[in-house]
Design an enzyme around this catalytic site. Structure first.
Site, mmCIF file in Angstrom:
data_model
loop_
_atom_site.group_PDB
_atom_site.id
_atom_site.type_symbol
_atom_site.label_atom_id
_atom_site.label_comp_id
_atom_site.label_asym_id
_atom_site.label_seq_id
_atom_site.Cartn_x
_atom_site.Cartn_y
_atom_site.Cartn_z
ATOM 1 N N SER A 612 0.834 -1.196 0.000
ATOM 2 C CA SER A 612 0.000 0.000 0.000
ATOM 3 C C SER A 612 0.879 1.261 0.000
ATOM 4 O O SER A 612 1.693 1.434 -0.889
ATOM 5 C CB SER A 612 -0.956 -0.043 1.196
ATOM 6 O OG SER A 612 -1.957 0.924 1.071
ATOM 7 N N ASP A 700 -8.920 -5.732 -5.068
ATOM 8 C CA ASP A 700 -8.532 -4.563 -4.273
ATOM 9 C C ASP A 700 -9.303 -3.332 -4.755
ATOM 10 O O ASP A 700 -9.177 -2.921 -5.902
ATOM 11 C CB ASP A 700 -7.021 -4.328 -4.413
ATOM 12 C CG ASP A 700 -6.490 -3.277 -3.447
ATOM 13 O OD1 ASP A 700 -7.292 -2.523 -2.865
ATOM 14 O OD2 ASP A 700 -5.256 -3.205 -3.290
ATOM 15 N N HIS A 732 -7.308 -5.707 -0.659
ATOM 16 C CA HIS A 732 -6.117 -4.889 -0.432
ATOM 17 C C HIS A 732 -5.088 -5.554 0.486
ATOM 18 O O HIS A 732 -3.889 -5.470 0.257
ATOM 19 C CB HIS A 732 -6.552 -3.535 0.137
ATOM 20 C CG HIS A 732 -5.446 -2.531 0.196
ATOM 21 N ND1 HIS A 732 -4.687 -2.191 -0.907
ATOM 22 C CD2 HIS A 732 -4.964 -1.784 1.219
ATOM 23 C CE1 HIS A 732 -3.791 -1.279 -0.560
ATOM 24 N NE2 HIS A 732 -3.935 -1.025 0.729
#
Length: 757
Positions: A612, A700, A732
């Protein structure tokens, strides 16, 4: 000497299998006090744990029970009862206030022969048997029940006669414009001897959105199924909440086995986190605004929401908090007089230092118990940075509450006096690491503790009287021996003078360094650098599978809490928006250079790993400092903020972190697009030459996989060695058991290969 033979895959998989079997401790519940024939008091402690089952490729849940003998001031004796047993298909469970009943929401697979869909049942158990089993799917009053921690709840009325829960609103049946209709029995023209009618013009019935109440295009008064509604788009609440669109509050009357869906909730709100008001006169809930459109809610404690009360007699809905803030985690005191809850400002950073507020049920006054803390002073309360308050957080005096929060790079437990706002660290004398409150009931306190080298263990104590909390005596109920071969420590760093923030000067930050203490690399291990995601989150000194496993493979692991992390005061959080891609990148690089100078590490063998925003930083680091790193592994990385803004469930994040104002109706202008691109790692892709492994989750919604694909193509076009792993059914976090295990193996093999270990 570094061994020339790479460790075999079997060794790696065996190591991962061993470490991934350490269970996580997820919940605890104390049973009612019982008295022995000699007058001693005891109660049962029910605990729930989760564990990865690699053979079944799923996370399993199991329970374990303990007995606690106590005299009100201390725990006299404690021990486990029986062995563990697996919990199957339980989505939610809740003990009644008296502890004599238990409600369970259970999923039941449909029968394959009849091609049935999965069903949901609500069960009520007493101490000897199951007394109710209600097929919610067959009753068809609502859609699936919310079992997530965002909206979901299962709450007993104080009278123990009703259950409150949240479910998805029932959607109307729809059909095609061209649906064949079977003629109704006994009414054909031939049967009745009527002459055939001439063709009559087709009447198209259209219900304007919102008319007829409920869903747009609701069925007409004659019970027709509406046409043209088959493919209407329903907004949802984003990442991991894609099946949540319009939650409704539902009540089960246990005696009559009947379900009612509560009326009176305003149409523009999605309700959740509900509980019964004092005396069961109504329901208190958090309502999230979904106008003009829904933004992602998971990990976003900055969405406009408020506390509401709906009266069960009159159906009137009233506001209990300000309606311009973000609120969550309301908790009612044992004496039913006060509700505490957490509050943030709307928009801005997704996670920040929160306020603790308290609403008095009888005076209707709201007070602020704790304000946000601008700077974390050493030894002082750091502020509140948590996703939720514990489900049971009140002491028996209905005055003190317990919470856990990040305090720099530790997680600690605090007692808060809601009248004076005084805070006391509960774990001052305990070992350093990561502490979490699981539950408190009648001042029996149950907690979880772990460190980077020690998996979660279960601890209990009696909460001492006010003013003496720091003297709590902790007893370990389920001890977990530390994993051998790992040492860890925390270091604090100051940015260099030219890196100081002009408005928020004097901020420092931390890093946690894990080192292998045995094996061939222990003297001078290669280094894996791991910045966290968020960016407003934090690594606390608790058990984490990947860092521990990498350390056991022979790598030192550096977990960096750069400026902008939680637990260091609100100023640190506020310093990062507008400076992503520079301040956070330089903090990590400074940290890497410092540990390479000061520790016995192999400076020629450094890799960076991140997910991320951690992936955003990893891609920046290999582009801005290409000579420091030899390999890179990224999971669902943010690569180009400008292309992400139109596809993510959190477009506000893209603007906020770039330092731009966000409004739902605003369109970025060319200068703002440029700014988003300038702060993105794709800008430096031309300088990247280290091999990059990408891992992407197909589902995601937060950082859509198109981001990783964009980077993959840019690297391929420039001849950089790259490999892409694509995980269907994963969002995610890439948290599926199979994806997590495969991700570790591929990451470890990639690092061993390219660091030539």
């Amino acid at each position: 000497l570094i061994p020339q033979v790479p460790p075999r895959m079997e060794e790696l998989s065996e190591l991962y299998r061993e470490l991934s079997q350490h269970p996580g401790l997820s919940a605890a519940c104390l049973g009612p006090d019982l008295t022995t024939q000699y007058g001693g008091k005891y109660c049962s402690l029910y605990t729930e744990w989760s564990q990865r089952d690699l053979a079944r490729a799923e996370n399993i849940k199991f329970c374990r029970q303990y007995l606690l003998f106590h005299d009100g001031a201390s725990i006299v004796y404690s021990g486990p009862v029986g062995t563990c047993s697996e919990i199957k298909d339980e989505l939610l469970s809740r003990e009644s206030p008296s502890g004599t009943l238990k409600a369970v929401l259970r999923k039941v697979p449909g029968r394959e022969k009849e091609k049935e869909k999965e069903k949901q049942f609500l069960e009520v158990w007493d101490q000897n048997r199951k007394v109710k089993s209600i097929d919610l799917t067959a009753l068809d009053k609502h859609g699936s029940v919310c079992d997530d921690d965002q909206f979901g709840c299962l709450a007993w009325s104080h009278s123990e006669t009703h259950l409150l829960y949240v479910a998805e609103k029932k959607r109307p049946k729809t059909e095609s414009f061209f649906q064949s209709k079977a003629p109704e029995l006994g009414t054909s023209d031939e049967d009745t001897g009527q002459p055939k009618k001439e063709d009559v013009p087709l009447k198209v019935r259209f219900t304007p959105p919102g008319a007829g109440g409920g869903w747009p295009g609701g069925s007409g008064a004659d019970g027709d199924v509406p046409q043209g509604e088959q493919f209407v788009y329903y907004e949802d609440w984003g990442e991991t909440l894609s099946t949540r669109s319009m939650p409704v509050l539902c009540i089960l009357d246990i005696e009559g086995s009947s379900i009612s869906v509560l009326e009176g909730i305003p149409e523009h709100l999605s309700p959740g986190q509900a509980f019964w008001s004092p005396e069961d006169t109504g329901v208190v809930f958090v309502g999230w605004w979904h106008e003009p459109f829904r933004l992602g809610l998971r990990y976003c404690t900055n969405r406009r929401s408020a506390l509401f009360y709906v009266d069960l007699m009159g159906g009137k809905c009233e506001l209990l908090s300000e309606d311009t803030k973000a609120v969550w985690s309301p908790r009612l005191s044992p004496d039913s007089c006060r509700i505490v809850y957490l509050e943030n400002n709307v928009l801005g950073p997704h996670q920040q230092c929160s306020r603790l507020r308290m609403y008095d049920w009888y005076t209707k006054q709201t007070s602020t118990v704790l304000e946000a803390v601008p700077r974390q002073e050493w030894g002082a309360f750091p502020g509140i940075y948590c996703g939720a308050l514990p489900g049971m957080c009140w002491a028996a005096d209905s005055r003190r509450i317990l919470l856990d929060t990040a305090q720099r790079s530790h997680q600690d437990m605090f007692v808060v006096d809601t009248v004076t706002g005084a805070t006391t660290l509960l774990t001052a004398d305990g070992p350093r690491g990561s502490w979490s409150v699981l539950t408190i009931d009648r001042d029996l306190l149950v907690a979880r503790f772990s460190t980077p080298s020690c998996p979660p263990m279960l601890k209990v104590a009696v909460l001492p009287a006010a003013g003496h909390e720091a003297q709590a005596q902790w007893i370990c109920l389920q001890d977990t021996p530390p994993v051998p071969g790992i040492s860890w420590g925390i270091r604090t760093l100051q940015p260099s003078p030219e890196q100081e923030h002009p408005q928020y000067g004097g901020l420092d930050f931390d890093a946690i360094l894990l080192r292998p203490t045995e094996g061939p690399t222990a003297q001078k291990p290669p280094l894996v650098v791991m910045p966290h995601g968020g960016p407003h989150s934090v690594f606390t000194a608790g058990w984490m599978l990947y860092p521990a496993a990498l350390c056991r493979v022979g790598f030192a692991v550096l977990l960096v809490n750069y400026r902008g992390s939680l637990g260091f005061g609100q100023d640190s959080v506020a310093s990062l928006p507008g400076n992503v891609g520079t301040q956070d990148v330089r903090d990590v690089q400074l940290c890497v250079e410092r540990v390479l100078q000061e520790e016995a590490l192999d400076a020629g063998r450094v890799a960076v790993v991140g997910g991320s925003h951690g992936g955003f930083l990893a891609c920046h680091l290999i582009g801005q400092f290409p000579d420091t790193y030899r390999a890179c592994v990224v999971r669902n990385p943010v690569v180009n903020i400008a292309s992400m803004v139109a596809t993510t469930d959190i477009p506000d994040w893209c603007l906020t972190e770039t330092g731009l104002p966000y409004a739902p109706d605003a369109l970025p202008d060319p200068a703002q697009w440029t700014e988003m691109l300038q702060k993105s790692p794709i800008r430096y892709v031309g300088q990247v030459h280290v091999p990059v492994l990408l891992m992407l989750g197909e589902d995601d919604r937060r950082v859509p996989p198109k981001q990783g694909l964009e980077y993959y193509r840019a690297l391929k076009a420039r001849g950089v060695p790259t490999r892409l792993l694509w995980y269907p059914g994963n969002s995610h976090a890439l948290a599926g058991v199979e994806a997590e295990a495969d991700g570790f193996m591929n990451m470890a093999l990639w690092l061993l290969k390219h660091l030539e270990c």
